[in-house]
Design an enzyme around this catalytic site. Structure first.
Site, short mmCIF file in Angstrom:
data_model
loop_
_atom_site.label_atom_id
_atom_site.label_comp_id
_atom_site.label_asym_id
_atom_site.label_seq_id
_atom_site.Cartn_x
_atom_site.Cartn_y
_atom_site.Cartn_z
N ASN A 5 31.84 -54.37 26.01
CA ASN A 5 30.89 -53.63 25.17
C ASN A 5 31.52 -52.36 24.61
O ASN A 5 31.25 -51.98 23.47
CB ASN A 5 29.61 -53.33 25.96
CG ASN A 5 28.77 -54.57 26.13
OD1 ASN A 5 28.10 -55.00 25.19
ND2 ASN A 5 28.83 -55.19 27.30
N ILE B 104 23.74 -45.78 39.59
CA ILE B 104 22.49 -45.15 39.15
C ILE B 104 22.74 -43.65 39.08
O ILE B 104 23.25 -43.05 40.04
CB ILE B 104 21.35 -45.48 40.14
CG1 ILE B 104 21.10 -46.99 40.16
CG2 ILE B 104 20.07 -44.74 39.75
CD1 ILE B 104 20.29 -47.45 41.34
N HIS C 95 21.25 -53.34 29.15
CA HIS C 95 20.91 -54.22 30.27
C HIS C 95 20.79 -55.66 29.77
O HIS C 95 20.13 -55.91 28.75
CB HIS C 95 19.60 -53.78 30.92
CG HIS C 95 19.23 -54.59 32.11
ND1 HIS C 95 20.06 -54.72 33.22
CD2 HIS C 95 18.14 -55.35 32.37
CE1 HIS C 95 19.49 -55.52 34.10
NE2 HIS C 95 18.33 -55.92 33.61
N ASP D 194 17.33 -49.66 35.12
CA ASP D 194 17.17 -50.48 33.92
C ASP D 194 15.74 -50.40 33.38
O ASP D 194 15.13 -51.39 32.98
CB ASP D 194 17.59 -51.94 34.20
CG ASP D 194 19.05 -52.02 34.61
OD1 ASP D 194 19.87 -51.33 33.99
OD2 ASP D 194 19.38 -52.73 35.58
N GLU E 232 24.66 -58.72 23.34
CA GLU E 232 24.85 -57.34 23.80
C GLU E 232 25.75 -56.56 22.85
O GLU E 232 25.44 -55.43 22.46
CB GLU E 232 25.50 -57.33 25.19
CG GLU E 232 24.57 -57.64 26.32
CD GLU E 232 25.22 -57.33 27.66
OE1 GLU E 232 24.60 -56.60 28.43
OE2 GLU E 232 26.34 -57.80 27.93
C1 GRF Z 1 27.14 -56.24 30.65
O1 GRF Z 1 26.48 -57.46 30.73
C2 GRF Z 1 26.20 -55.10 30.88
O2 GRF Z 1 24.94 -55.28 30.30
C3 GRF Z 1 26.08 -55.17 32.38
O3 GRF Z 1 27.42 -55.36 32.82
C4 GRF Z 1 28.11 -56.07 31.80
C5 GRF Z 1 29.31 -55.29 31.44
O4 GRF Z 1 30.17 -55.99 30.58
N1 GRF Z 1 25.40 -54.04 32.94
P1 GRF Z 1 31.43 -55.27 29.95
O5 GRF Z 1 32.11 -54.44 31.03
O6 GRF Z 1 30.96 -54.40 28.81
O7 GRF Z 1 32.30 -56.38 29.47
#
Ligand code: GRF
Length: 211
Positions: free
Chosen positions: A20, A98, A115, A156, A185
């Site tokens: 991400n 958290i 999330h 979340d 995402e």
């Molecule tokens: C994602 O699915 C995010 O929503 C969750 O952990 C994952 C992280 O993926 N909390 P990345 O590290 O961004 O590849």
């Protein structure tokens, strides 16, 4: 004068792979997102997200939690370090801790979390796996993704900025469902940040810093 455009400053917190984070970095590079990732933090030294930051020329910092250390103390220290990067937005992109008010109060209304489930569903870890289990039991017909503000220690939860349904197919296994969720995402997180960056927080921050 540098000629650099003034764009919103993002600090991204990661704990793992950082796909991400990569989506954000790519969107900034190709001009889809008028923002700049100014720093990346991880609570894990081996998080691949740090490597992605390095490859993109973005400063990466490791902020490890020492055993027995009070959470609020860690959060205060993390907030202090993050604040040096003067972020307009702090993005939790796969950040697996958290955060307490010792962190959140420093960046009021500017912490955003991603999330891999719809609002109110499967808070906490392994959300995609739990959604698949629920689908197989006939409890749900689809899952989703949400991006929300983080005002407090709720897991979340918090005001939803964007959310989107993700279909689950009868022949899905965890791998195929994960791939579909992650693709959403990446897109939704960038779209949310783009929307947030349209909001005028930079002048607000300047006011605060002038106090
Ligand atoms: C994602 O699915 C995010 O929503 C969750 O952990 C994952 C992280 O993926 N909390 P990345 O590290 O961004 O590849």
């Amino acid at each position: 004068m540098t000629g650099d455009a003034i764009v919103p400053r993002l600090v991204v917190l990661v704990s793992g792979n950082g796909s991400n984070l990569q989506a954000i970095l790519d969107a900034c590079t190709c001009g889809q997102l008028a923002a700049r990732v100014v720093g990346v933090f991880s609570n894990r030294g081996r998080a691949y997200g740090l490597k992605r930051a390095e490859l993109a020329g973005v400063p990466g910092r490791v902020c490890q939690m020492k055993k027995g250390r009070p959470r609020r103390e860690y959060d205060r220290m993390l907030a202090e370090q993050v604040s040096h990067f003067r972020p307009d937005w702090v993005v939790l992109a796969g950040w697996m801790r958290i955060l307490t008010s010792a962190f959140l109060d420093r960046f009021l209304d500017r912490v955003v979390n991603l999330h891999p489930a719809l609002p109110g569903q499967f808070p906490g870890v392994n959300a995609i796996e739990r959604a698949l289990d629920a689908y197989r039991k006939g409890e749900i017909g689809y899952t989703g993704v949400m991006v929300h503000l983080v005002p407090d220690e709720g897991v979340d939860s918090g005001p939803v900025l964007f959310s989107e349904r993700v279909p689950i197919m009868p022949n899905d296994d965890l791998k195929t469902l994960e791939a579909r969720v992650h693709a959403v995402e990446h897109r939704l997180l960038v779209a949310t940040i783009k929307d947030l960056c349209g909001r005028d927080v930079t002048s607000e921050r300047a006011d605060l810093e002038g106090e």
